[in-house]
Scaffold this active site. Sequence first.
Site, PDB file in Angstrom:
ATOM      1  CB  ALA A 172      23.236  40.913  38.212  1.00 57.09           C
ATOM      2  CB  ILE A 179      32.701  39.840  41.173  1.00 52.80           C
ATOM      3  CG1 ILE A 179      33.982  39.573  40.398  1.00 52.80           C
ATOM      4  CG2 ILE A 179      32.852  39.918  42.834  1.00 52.80           C
ATOM      5  CD1 ILE A 179      35.030  40.712  40.362  1.00 52.80           C
ATOM      6  CD  GLU A 188      23.359  44.750  36.576  1.00 59.55           C
ATOM      7  OE1 GLU A 188      24.180  44.296  37.094  1.00 59.55           O
ATOM      8  OE2 GLU A 188      23.537  45.978  35.796  1.00 59.55           O
ATOM      9  CB  VAL A 243      29.318  48.464  40.516  1.00 57.39           C
ATOM     10  CG1 VAL A 243      27.870  48.372  41.519  1.00 57.39           C
ATOM     11  CG2 VAL A 243      30.417  49.248  41.249  1.00 57.39           C
ATOM     12  CB  ALA A 301      43.236  35.389  35.441  1.00 59.56           C
ATOM     13  CG  HIS A 343      28.068   7.351  24.838  1.00 60.20           C
ATOM     14  ND1 HIS A 343      26.972   8.064  24.954  1.00 60.20           N
ATOM     15  CD2 HIS A 343      27.371   6.156  25.418  1.00 60.20           C
ATOM     16  CE1 HIS A 343      25.964   7.747  25.712  1.00 60.20           C
ATOM     17  NE2 HIS A 343      26.074   6.357  25.799  1.00 60.20           N
TER      18      HIS A 343
HETATM   19  C1  FAD Z   1      36.399  37.909  43.175  1.00 58.82           C
HETATM   20  C2  FAD Z   1      37.022  37.723  41.759  1.00 58.82           C
HETATM   21  C3  FAD Z   1      36.806  36.440  40.916  1.00 58.82           C
HETATM   22  C4  FAD Z   1      37.509  36.446  39.981  1.00 58.82           C
HETATM   23  N1  FAD Z   1      37.555  35.426  39.147  1.00 58.82           N
HETATM   24  C5  FAD Z   1      38.194  35.166  37.933  1.00 58.82           C
HETATM   25  C6  FAD Z   1      38.104  33.955  37.246  1.00 58.82           C
HETATM   26  O1  FAD Z   1      37.449  33.106  37.681  1.00 58.82           O
HETATM   27  N2  FAD Z   1      38.724  34.045  36.092  1.00 58.82           N
HETATM   28  C7  FAD Z   1      39.370  34.946  35.657  1.00 58.82           C
HETATM   29  O2  FAD Z   1      39.948  34.935  34.372  1.00 58.82           O
HETATM   30  N3  FAD Z   1      39.293  36.086  36.262  1.00 58.82           N
HETATM   31  C8  FAD Z   1      38.750  36.668  37.434  1.00 58.82           C
HETATM   32  N4  FAD Z   1      38.849  37.651  38.230  1.00 58.82           N
HETATM   33  C9  FAD Z   1      39.516  38.711  37.625  1.00 58.82           C
HETATM   34  C10 FAD Z   1      41.244  38.424  37.582  1.00 58.82           C
HETATM   35  O3  FAD Z   1      41.450  38.269  39.139  1.00 58.82           O
HETATM   36  C11 FAD Z   1      41.869  39.557  37.188  1.00 58.82           C
HETATM   37  O4  FAD Z   1      41.550  39.423  35.801  1.00 58.82           O
HETATM   38  C12 FAD Z   1      43.618  39.403  37.153  1.00 58.82           C
HETATM   39  O5  FAD Z   1      43.837  39.059  38.684  1.00 58.82           O
HETATM   40  C13 FAD Z   1      44.264  40.473  36.594  1.00 58.82           C
HETATM   41  O6  FAD Z   1      45.731  40.087  36.637  1.00 58.82           O
HETATM   42  P1  FAD Z   1      46.689  41.372  36.631  1.00 58.82           P
HETATM   43  O7  FAD Z   1      47.698  40.692  36.981  1.00 58.82           O
HETATM   44  O8  FAD Z   1      46.459  42.378  35.516  1.00 58.82           O
HETATM   45  O9  FAD Z   1      46.387  42.210  38.166  1.00 58.82           O
HETATM   46  P2  FAD Z   1      46.163  41.781  39.359  1.00 58.82           P
HETATM   47  O10 FAD Z   1      45.718  40.483  39.720  1.00 58.82           O
HETATM   48  O11 FAD Z   1      45.235  42.580  40.106  1.00 58.82           O
HETATM   49  O12 FAD Z   1      47.791  42.160  40.087  1.00 58.82           O
HETATM   50  C14 FAD Z   1      48.162  43.209  40.196  1.00 58.82           C
HETATM   51  C15 FAD Z   1      49.309  43.376  41.281  1.00 58.82           C
HETATM   52  O13 FAD Z   1      50.206  44.512  41.127  1.00 58.82           O
HETATM   53  C16 FAD Z   1      50.360  44.805  42.534  1.00 58.82           C
HETATM   54  N5  FAD Z   1      50.624  46.338  42.320  1.00 58.82           N
HETATM   55  C17 FAD Z   1      49.775  47.241  41.830  1.00 58.82           C
HETATM   56  N6  FAD Z   1      50.731  48.365  41.838  1.00 58.82           N
HETATM   57  C18 FAD Z   1      51.724  48.145  42.366  1.00 58.82           C
HETATM   58  C19 FAD Z   1      52.962  48.944  42.424  1.00 58.82           C
HETATM   59  N7  FAD Z   1      53.030  50.272  41.979  1.00 58.82           N
HETATM   60  N8  FAD Z   1      53.918  48.260  42.758  1.00 58.82           N
HETATM   61  C20 FAD Z   1      53.967  47.033  43.093  1.00 58.82           C
HETATM   62  N9  FAD Z   1      52.941  46.090  43.194  1.00 58.82           N
HETATM   63  C21 FAD Z   1      51.622  46.830  42.305  1.00 58.82           C
HETATM   64  C22 FAD Z   1      49.095  44.726  43.333  1.00 58.82           C
HETATM   65  O14 FAD Z   1      49.215  44.524  44.850  1.00 58.82           O
HETATM   66  C23 FAD Z   1      48.830  43.156  42.679  1.00 58.82           C
HETATM   67  O15 FAD Z   1      49.258  42.338  43.720  1.00 58.82           O
HETATM   68  C24 FAD Z   1      38.251  37.595  39.372  1.00 58.82           C
HETATM   69  C25 FAD Z   1      38.242  38.816  40.123  1.00 58.82           C
HETATM   70  C26 FAD Z   1      37.706  38.974  41.492  1.00 58.82           C
HETATM   71  C27 FAD Z   1      37.822  40.231  42.120  1.00 58.82           C
END
Ligand code: FAD
Length: 474
Positions: free
Chosen positions: A189, A192, A211, A277, A327, A451
């Site tokens: 819970a 996601i 959960e 999870v 993100a 307002h």
């Molecule tokens: C369903 C869901 C909903 C979400 N909603 C939110 C939200 O509303 N707001 C929010 O802030 N966060 C949200 N998140 C979390 C958010 O998506 C992550 O925190 C964010 O994407 C992390 O960014 P990042 O760039 O660190 O990694 P990622 O977005 O995971 O990107 C990493 C990238 O690196 C690539 N990669 C990995 N290893 C290699 C390699 N060796 N060579 C080349 N490419 C590689 C992967 O393919 C990927 O494209 C959500 C996550 C999920 C699953």
Amino acid sequence: MSDKFDVIVIGAGPAGYVAAIRAAQLGLKTACIDAFTGKDGKQALGGTCLNVGCIPSKALLDSSKQFHNLTHNFAVHGITADNAKIDVATFIGRKDKIVKQFTGGIGQLFKANKVTAFYGTGKLLKGNSVEITANDGSKQTISATNVILASGSVPIELPFAKFDNKFIVDNAGALDFPEVPKRLGVIGAGVIGLELGSVWGRLGADVTILEALPDFLSVADADVAKIAAKEFAKQGLKIKLGAKLTKAEIKGNEVALTYEDKDGAHELTVDKLLVAVGRRAYTAGLLADDTGVKLDERGRIVVDEHNHTGVDGVWAIGDAVRGPMLAHKGSEEGVAVAEWIAGKAGHVNFDTIPWVIYTEPEIAWAGKTEKELKDAGIPYKVGTFPFAAIGRAVAMNEAVGQVKMLAHAETDRLLGVHMVGPGVSELIAEAVVTMEFKGSAEDLARIVHAHPTLSEAVHEAALSVDKRAIHKGN
Ligand SMILES: Cc1cc2nc3c(=O)[nH]c(=O)nc-3n(C[C@H](O)[C@H](O)[C@H](O)COP(=O)(O)OP(=O)(O)OC[C@H]3O[C@@H](n4cnc5c(N)ncnc54)[C@H](O)[C@@H]3O)c2cc1C
């Protein structure tokens, strides 16, 4: 081919692509490598967030909200429609179009900023060169003075509920069900689980969320979690706390679950099971053995407060390192690292990172919870204001929840703001700005708020810290 860059970024999620753009803006010759393949079989930049995370989940949340309003909430406005239907193919297709628009947009931004994009898997080698393996197995090596690791995260799999991507799915699978499951089981819970459980619940799925922890949304402020739990229950989401999944077996077209709680073992049969999870840092194939980059006990890349790995010219950001998996946290780290590399003063304030859960009602907070303040022995004052007393919220027929504000008992400095209610994903920004500028509840109390708007709840909560809210008893 061999090429020398100032900066190579591995991973084009919101951490990596933002780092690459900022580095290029600062005049650094920049490359960004990403391995993600979109539904069309082509490279899709943007990582988890744009492809299977933030953006697609919000697209489905919005569509499902429209449907739910039409079928449940519009009658009060005098609007009714017979036989409202959801066409799942259109619903998913709209989401896919939005994803494509945004992932394609990153490609355009790379071109505009002269970031060189590589499609393949990047492996850091000793001495800051990176070997790129393309899908066809061909390899090339590029090098740079600085390498930023931004490889993100992947969903955690339970050994007794392995993803088969049809019946037992992760977030990507739950964003692509071909039809509304009659019975959806969700394990976890957290953000996601709640968001994707809400999506399918609004379309008619019978959703049960298991959960393992005894408390609901223990990361949030307890009052907010309590209000949210009540609202979710009203919406028909069945959230079972202290319920540990012990077995999940695919039997024909169903998944038979066994879980345990304080009353013993229980069985539950569902049509689809979403396992949400948590996520773990992803570093498979990222590092040659002799790079010197270290991982911690949770598999995250070890960095200092400047996101430096301790290896000359190697940095790491986003979900692959410590801190909240959000993100905007990763993006801000990306900007800061690019600026540090360019010799500027980068900055990320971990104390004011906002959290948002896009359920109905929305949940948002920034800063300390009341429990954190109590545990740290920090004296505080509390102000609250309910959306039920906000004209705009009532006019919208969305008058649930409240804004709660925590300020230092002596200095009045704003320490935490916790919201549950309509539009709070946007309202939280005002709290973040105030905290970033080390503002007080009094600062917010003295600011004129339009307002009738939802933001009046923020204003009144600030007044309530000093027991002078106008539209409620203090
Ligand atoms: C369903 C869901 C909903 C979400 N909603 C939110 C939200 O509303 N707001 C929010 O802030 N966060 C949200 N998140 C979390 C958010 O998506 C992550 O925190 C964010 O994407 C992390 O960014 P990042 O760039 O660190 O990694 P990622 O977005 O995971 O990107 C990493 C990238 O690196 C690539 N990669 C990995 N290893 C290699 C390699 N060796 N060579 C080349 N490419 C590689 C992967 O393919 C990927 O494209 C959500 C996550 C999920 C699953």
